[in-house]
Write a protein that holds these residues in place. Structure first.
Motif, short mmCIF file in Angstrom:
data_model
loop_
_atom_site.label_atom_id
_atom_site.label_comp_id
_atom_site.label_asym_id
_atom_site.label_seq_id
_atom_site.Cartn_x
_atom_site.Cartn_y
_atom_site.Cartn_z
N ARG A 383 26.18 38.44 40.17
CA ARG A 383 26.24 38.87 38.77
C ARG A 383 26.31 40.39 38.68
NH1 ARG A 383 25.21 35.69 34.64
NH2 ARG A 383 24.12 37.31 33.50
N GLU A 384 25.62 41.06 39.58
CA GLU A 384 25.70 42.51 39.60
C GLU A 384 27.10 43.00 39.95
OE1 GLU A 384 22.76 43.72 42.38
OE2 GLU A 384 21.05 43.18 41.10
N ALA A 385 27.82 42.17 40.70
CA ALA A 385 29.15 42.57 41.14
C ALA A 385 30.20 42.43 40.05
CB ALA A 385 29.57 41.72 42.35
N LEU A 386 29.89 41.67 39.00
CA LEU A 386 30.86 41.47 37.93
C LEU A 386 31.06 42.78 37.20
CD1 LEU A 386 29.77 38.01 36.52
CD2 LEU A 386 31.64 38.53 38.07
N SER A 387 32.29 43.26 37.21
CA SER A 387 32.58 44.56 36.62
C SER A 387 33.53 44.40 35.46
CB SER A 387 33.20 45.49 37.68
OG SER A 387 32.33 45.65 38.76
N PRO A 388 33.54 45.33 34.54
CA PRO A 388 34.53 45.29 33.47
C PRO A 388 35.93 45.48 34.03
CG PRO A 388 33.36 47.38 33.45
CD PRO A 388 32.66 46.49 34.43
N LYS A 389 36.90 45.23 33.20
CA LYS A 389 38.28 45.30 33.69
C LYS A 389 38.62 46.69 34.21
CE LYS A 389 40.04 41.48 30.94
NZ LYS A 389 41.00 41.04 29.94
N GLU A 390 38.05 47.71 33.63
CA GLU A 390 38.24 49.05 34.14
C GLU A 390 37.03 49.43 34.96
OE1 GLU A 390 41.00 50.74 33.87
OE2 GLU A 390 41.90 49.14 32.69
N LYS A 391 37.22 49.86 36.18
CA LYS A 391 36.10 50.22 37.04
C LYS A 391 35.49 51.52 36.56
CE LYS A 391 38.44 48.14 40.97
NZ LYS A 391 38.95 48.36 42.32
N THR A 392 34.21 51.50 36.31
CA THR A 392 33.53 52.70 35.85
C THR A 392 32.74 53.36 36.97
OG1 THR A 392 31.62 51.38 35.16
CG2 THR A 392 33.32 51.80 33.52
N ASP A 393 32.55 52.64 38.06
CA ASP A 393 31.77 53.16 39.17
C ASP A 393 32.67 54.05 40.01
OD1 ASP A 393 29.65 53.54 40.79
OD2 ASP A 393 29.82 51.62 41.84
#
Length: 906
Positions: A383-393
């Motif tokens: 669940r922590e790995a689920l990212s928004p469509k645009e990577k913010t990290d």
């Protein structure tokens, strides 16, 4: 525009009774989906090159003809019956009244598309000339239309199943209007003109070519399903109600498709980081197995590796090193790590997540890693790995990326999509479903294309799963994939079987079978070098000797446990059935007078309670535990303890079980190096007294009675149907007096699973062995009956189960039906609620799986006075309607508690 097909809609944003509903014209939607397929089948990609080479045409030709058929994937929506499903006020759309209303079972639009095409091509309403194909005789359609029929089967089946051809000669008259047919035929011809298709007509008219086309139809159908999913995403393919010709809209569709694929992370090539060494990538010196993996010569093309070594020898790292090197060689675009259970895959997900960024990147960033199993949404790391469509990290600095793993939301949306990720970890079942006639099967197969498959604990597969695994190996080799199999206890005949299957699938005339009995051992099979068997050394730290002794009564086991308890040792007793585990727990509780240091662990707990017990077990017996946590602790468990836990007992008792299971269980005895008090120490020598494995078994008989096992361990015989093999296991252990790994691993396994075991069994136990063998043959027959007939292609004839709801398709053989039971309780205010009410994932956390006939069917129904209260729960949790509700406090025969799980009251 005066083309009649612009009066038909294909997608609607809202229901027809909403005045401001938007619609997307059907021709535009056809081009949207085709544009996605156009990009996915880029002629420079390995998939397009491989498929085109197999078909004997150019990648450009394959791309064009497939894109054309994709444009027609929703051809059936031209039917008036479909068009009348929605009403768009003040629109110019077609509104003809058909004879029959739209029927999603008999005449769904995908099936109607087939009949549009059939009516056109066979009824001479549409000839090859209309599509740019030559005619074989004046007035006769081109034979190349046979190839198109196969391709259209592929795209019409874009909802996950092949279309049901059936026999409906009146289909067009019942659901379509004459103008619908005219519009559909005009759209077909204009699409062919738009693409300027150069048809490989000579090949398409050849019967052998059509046979080859059927073989690749599985991958093309996966592309069709994927194209339709992405091409229907209104975030990128906004609704368009007209004004553009096909030629004007086509460039827009391709631009939208490019953005959609970029967001889904499906059209970006991976970059492989250089493989350096095990030492460099993992931070420790390699074991002998790992040293072999980092240096063995690799040949081009598909390769099979079987890595056999003891627990703790570093098989996972060896497999990842091999995978890294194969990726670097250009033989794959990703990998999938499959394990026998969800628990083991959860543990492996964490390990792979910590490493995969050293292997792969995508556009300089990290590719998606996906956990693929039924309860993955409850895994915190995933669940922590689920990212928004645009990577913010972003990176902290140049060359210094954050350590967080990444998973694209689109890929994580379903288990069907999960295999499309560059890196996947999950159960072996997710991969096996690629060879079964289940919905969206071609998408799973496509997801495994150019992936390296790594399967751990392959010895755990039963006869049923081995049959499916055989088929998966064959299919994966044919699509150019490599496989790495990891095991500690593989029988020689199983290894021979796997090597034979691989070589037969490769079409090798001379089959070489493994002969060496060394252990540890690496086996490699490739096109260029054939079969290679490489004996390996073993680290002293993982070489073990566990003395074995037998006890023959439950009270003797309890006495031994109580003595260890008094010495401050921690003890595990592994029982073969839940009922036996509960009985042992209650017996110990009575004699201890307390349950303070007593834990029961089995499969009959809700998910919430099972996870809590697992955490408790790891806190007591796990790698980080010490004297304070371990002293005097007693665990009574079933097979769940041997499946996934990195745990360590001072004393272990095990019910007699198959020798491979016993070796797995013994791997949790003195697993970690500790001092005499049980604290971890950083040395190579354990300071505790020499480990002793106690086996609870019947009294030994050289000539046992028929009921030798069942008279003493009745439930064990229900679980393990071959008392003869258990007798053989006990025989070899009595002879050797210990489990010595790796020195005598082969001796132990072959004594029970070798070719001559039946001859060495006592005559009195052969009758039950014959019955057991019959059960195994039944499993094999059932597995074979499920498999797809690949050469028939993606159509309804390739498997009976495509359209027969009465055929159960599964990756596991189950001889007794189980039911998902929803455990309920009443809170302090007396209100009905879920067992795990107030927690995250409260519904799945409140479910326990129980045997149907002997347990679930006998549970007391929910009282009528609580029906309205349960209706409120259903409104909050709609999925609960698929579960059997149970309120234990209303049941006199059965009960449930967090300490014992679901039990039958005395």
């Amino acid at each position: 525009m005066n083309a009649s097909y612009f009066n038909y809609w294909g997608k609607a944003s809202q229901s027809s009774d909403t005045a401001n509903a938007d619609y997307h014209l059907l021709p535009y939607h056809g081009l949207d989906v085709a544009a996605v397929g156009w990009l996915l089948l880029d002629e420079d990609k390995p998939l397009a090159k491989n498929l085109a080479e197999f078909l004997g045409i150019t990648p450009s030709q394959l791309r064009n003809i497939f894109t054309f058929t994709l444009m027609l994937h929703d051809l059936g929506k031209f039917a008036s019956a479909f068009q009348r499903l929605a009403n768009f006020p003040d629109s110019p759309l077609s509104r003809h009244q058909p004879r029959k209303k739209y029927d999603s079972r008999e005449a769904r639009h995908d099936r109607l598309g087939y009949f549009f095409w059939l009516h056109a091509s066979r009824g001479k309403r549409l000839t090859g000339t209309d599509l740019g194909l030559m005619q074989t005789e004046i007035g006769q359609p081109s034979r190349a239309l046979d190839g198109l029929n196969c391709l259209l089967d592929v795209v019409f089946g874009h909802h996950g199943y092949p279309i049901n051809w059936g026999s409906q000669p009146k289909m067009m008259k019942d659901y379509c209007h004459e103008e619908d047919q005219v519009a559909a035929y005009a759209f077909m011809t204009d699409c062919a003109t738009l693409l300027e298709v150069t048809w490989p007509e000579a090949q398409m008219a050849d019967k052998d070519w059509v046979i080859r086309l059927r073989q690749v139809s599985w991958h093309l159908s996966g592309l069709a399903i994927l194209s339709d999913w992405i091409g229907s995403d209104t975030d990128y393919f906004t609704y368009h109600a007209g004004g553009l010709t096909l030629a004007e809209y086509w460039p827009q569709a391709k631009e939208k498709a490019q953005r959609a694929l970029a967001a889904a992370e499906l059209n970006k090539p991976i970059q492989v980081q250089p493989f350096l060494s095990v030492k460099e990538h993992f931070g420790f010196s390699p074991t002998p197995l790992q040293a072999w993996a980092e240096s063995v010569p690799l040949t081009p093309g598909p390769q099979l590796f079987i890595l056999e070594d003891v627990t703790g020898a570093g098989k996972t790292e060896a497999a990842l090193a091999l995978t890294h090197r194969l990726l670097q060689q250009g033989d794959a675009d990703g990998f999938y790590f499959g394990l026998p259970t969800m628990a083991t895959s959860n543990a492996m997900f964490a390990r792979v997540a910590d490493h995969y960024q050293q292997m792969l990147t995508v556009d300089g960033s990290r590719p998606s890693i996906v956990l693929a199993h039924g309860a993955r949404d409850m895994n915190e790391r995933f669940r922590e790995a689920l990212s928004p469509k645009e990577k913010t990290d972003s990176a902290y600095a140049s060359g210094d990326e954050t350590a967080s793993l990444y998973c694209n939301q689109w890929l994580a949306d379903s288990r069907k999509k999960a295999l499309l990720a560059s890196v996947g970890v999950g159960t072996i079942d997710q991969a096996l479903m690629a060879v079964l006639p289940r919905k969206h099967q071609p998408l799973r197969l496509l997801g495994l294309h150019r992936k390296i498959l790594i399967f751990d604990e392959v010895h755990a597969a039963d006869s049923f799963m081995f049959e499916l695994l055989d088929d998966l190996l064959k299919v994966h080799l044919r699509q150019g994939g490599s496989v790495i199999l990891l095991t500690a206890t593989l029988a020689q005949n199983q290894r021979q079987r796997l090597c034979r299957v691989w070589q037969e699938a490769a079409g090798q005339e001379v089959i070489q079978l493994p002969e060496k009995m060394d252990f540890p051992l690496a086996t490699k099979v490739s096109f260029d070098r054939g079969l290679e068997e490489i004996p390996l050394a073993s680290r002293a730290a993982v070489s073990r000797q566990l003395e074995v002794a037998f006890v023959h009564a439950e009270q003797d086991c309890v006495t031994r446990i109580l003595a260890a308890y008094e010495r401050g040792e921690c003890v595990v007793w592994i029982r073969n059935s839940v009922d036996d585990a509960i009985a042992a727990y209650q017996l110990l509780a009575e004699q201890l007078g307390s349950t303070a240091k007593l834990t029961l662990f089995h499969s009959r707990f809700t998910l919430q309670d099972r996870k809590a017990i697992e955490d408790k077990v790891l806190a007591i017996f796990g790698k980080s535990s010490g004297q304070a946590e371990r002293a005097g602790q007693i665990l009574i468990s079933t097979q769940v303890f041997q499946e996934s836990l990195d745990a360590d007992a001072d004393l272990m008792i095990s019910d007699l079980c198959p020798i491979d299971d016993l070796i797995q269980r013994a791997g949790r005895l003195h697993r970690h190096i500790r001092d005499r008090a049980g604290n971890r120490i950083d040395t190579e020598q354990d300071q505790r007294p020499a480990p002793l494995l106690l086996i609870h078994a019947p009294v030994w008989q050289d000539e046992p009675s028929e009921n030798w096992l069942s008279d003493h361990l009745l439930n064990t015989e229900y679980v393990y149907r071959s008392p003869g093999r258990l007798w053989l296991g006990m025989q070899v252990l009595r002879q050797l007096g210990a489990i010595r790994m790796p020195a005598e691993a082969r001796t132990l396994i072959e004594a029970v699973y070798g070719e001559d075991v039946y001859e060495r069994m006592p005559e009195t136990l052969k009758k039950k062995e014959d019955a057991h063998y019959g059960e195994l043959r039944s499993q094999v027959a059932k597995a074979k009956s499920q498999l797809i007939t690949w050469h028939k292609g993606y159509n309804q004839t390739s498997a009976d189960a495509w359209h027969d709801d009465n055929i159960e398709i599964s990756t596991r053989y189950v001889d007794r039906e189980s039911i998902q039971v929803l455990v309920l309780k009443c809170d302090e205010q007396g209100q009905l609620c879920l067992w795990a009410d107030g927690t995250a994932h409260a519904l799945p956390n409140s479910v326990v799986k129980l045997a149907k006939h002997c347990f679930a069917d006998q549970l007391v129904p929910l009282p009528s006075r609580l029906e309205s209260a349960f209706s409120s729960i259903l409104q909050r949790y709609p999925q609960a309607k698929y579960l059997q509700p149970w309120l234990p406090e209303e049941d006199a025969q059965f009960s449930y508690c967090s300490e014992k799980g679901a039990i039958q009251n005395e």
